[in-house]
Design an enzyme around this catalytic site. Sequence first.
Site, PDB file in Angstrom:
ATOM      1  N   LYS A 193       1.038  -1.175   0.033  1.00 51.83           N
ATOM      2  CA  LYS A 193       0.019  -0.070  -0.020  1.00 51.83           C
ATOM      3  C   LYS A 193       0.784   1.148   0.141  1.00 51.83           C
ATOM      4  O   LYS A 193       0.403   2.180  -0.662  1.00 51.83           O
ATOM      5  CB  LYS A 193      -0.934   0.181   1.202  1.00 51.83           C
ATOM      6  N   TYR A 209     -12.339   4.061  21.892  1.00 53.70           N
ATOM      7  CA  TYR A 209     -11.637   4.650  20.755  1.00 53.70           C
ATOM      8  C   TYR A 209     -11.613   6.260  21.510  1.00 53.70           C
ATOM      9  O   TYR A 209     -10.892   6.801  21.343  1.00 53.70           O
ATOM     10  CB  TYR A 209     -12.677   4.785  19.509  1.00 53.70           C
ATOM     11  N   ASP A 227       4.648  -0.726  12.419  1.00 58.72           N
ATOM     12  CA  ASP A 227       3.569  -1.499  13.041  1.00 58.72           C
ATOM     13  C   ASP A 227       3.506  -0.887  14.289  1.00 58.72           C
ATOM     14  O   ASP A 227       3.956  -1.374  15.253  1.00 58.72           O
ATOM     15  CB  ASP A 227       3.640  -3.005  13.083  1.00 58.72           C
ATOM     16  N   ASN A 246       0.016  10.496  12.938  1.00 53.00           N
ATOM     17  CA  ASN A 246      -1.264  10.522  12.145  1.00 53.00           C
ATOM     18  C   ASN A 246      -1.837   9.251  12.272  1.00 53.00           C
ATOM     19  O   ASN A 246      -3.298   9.121  11.911  1.00 53.00           O
ATOM     20  CB  ASN A 246      -1.036  10.952  10.693  1.00 53.00           C
ATOM     21  N   SER A 294      -5.647  13.655  16.852  1.00 51.89           N
ATOM     22  CA  SER A 294      -6.629  13.198  17.846  1.00 51.89           C
ATOM     23  C   SER A 294      -7.932  13.066  16.930  1.00 51.89           C
ATOM     24  O   SER A 294      -7.878  12.825  15.872  1.00 51.89           O
ATOM     25  CB  SER A 294      -6.909  14.093  18.818  1.00 51.89           C
ATOM     26  N   LYS A 350      -8.402   8.894  22.066  1.00 46.79           N
ATOM     27  CA  LYS A 350      -8.154  10.204  21.475  1.00 46.79           C
ATOM     28  C   LYS A 350      -8.015  11.403  22.407  1.00 46.79           C
ATOM     29  O   LYS A 350      -7.098  12.429  22.128  1.00 46.79           O
ATOM     30  CB  LYS A 350      -9.530  10.604  20.591  1.00 46.79           C
TER      31      LYS A 350
END
Length: 317
Positions: A62, A197, A84, A111, A167, A201
């Site tokens: 990718k 999740y 990773d 990111n 975030s 963040k």
Amino acid sequence: MGQTASSFSQFFPAKPTFTAADVPDLTGKIAIVTGGNAGIGKETVLLTRNAKVYLAARSKTKAEVAIQDLHAGTGKTALFLELDLSDLASIKRSTQEFLSKETELHLLFNNAGVMWPPIDQVTANGYDLQFGTNVLGHFYFTELLMPALLAGATSSSDKKARVVTTSSFGNYLAKGINWDSLKDGPARRKVDTQALYNQSKLGNVLIAREVAKRYGDKGIVSTSVNPGNIRTELTRYVKTPGVLPYFILVQNMILYPVHYGAITQLYAGTSPQTLDSNGKFFVPWAREAQPNAKALDSDLGQRLWSWCEEQVKVHVG
């Protein structure tokens, strides 16, 4: 003082005043973008003008496609860096590889991220996949790269190197850090994946602020951002039970094209206007704002930093 960060205007931001055209020439700068093979990360790589960019990702296949796209669009060639973030040993190997080639780093875009995976997915070291990747992984990656960042700050004409951590609006939805949910076990399995999740963040902002506190006087400018509601592969787990209703709600709002997602983090990482914005939080599009009040809790930030240090010491020494 920035705008109130909890404002619903983050879902419907005003037309951006900072665009890709405003990214300054970065000739001579070295940058790393984690998760640079797709989505917002790929756009950040594409728009990081004339910098020598390392695209850090798990998949070489990718990454090579993204690198080809970059070359086709700009004539520039990014460099693949295998990484990773869900495996602390991989992070160590990745930074060793980078440091064997470069002595300086001027821009680090933390990111990459995971959102709403099935609850049975955990990191190679047994941590919640979202917290282990989004927070612990980036913490360790940044710390190992700090010598190069400090060297980059020393050599830069402005005497600064920048770390931008992605975030999301989810940081506002976190009630705090559920310490029992960070490693896999019965307590974690009782927490829904959206809440896991959101706390990751919040963790991103806390760690970004701690980096600012610890290295700001040495030329490091550490910021965090909510890039906005963007159409990316991050939503690939929307069929997970319990996730779909929330996704439909967001889908019914405005999801912006992916290039919009790079605006705020490029502003934080490259604009002369943010050179003295250490510890700040930015929201769509390229506006300073306040994060979740819990992200401003110094004691919580210190505790999370210490926790991250302890986990790294246990697994990789």
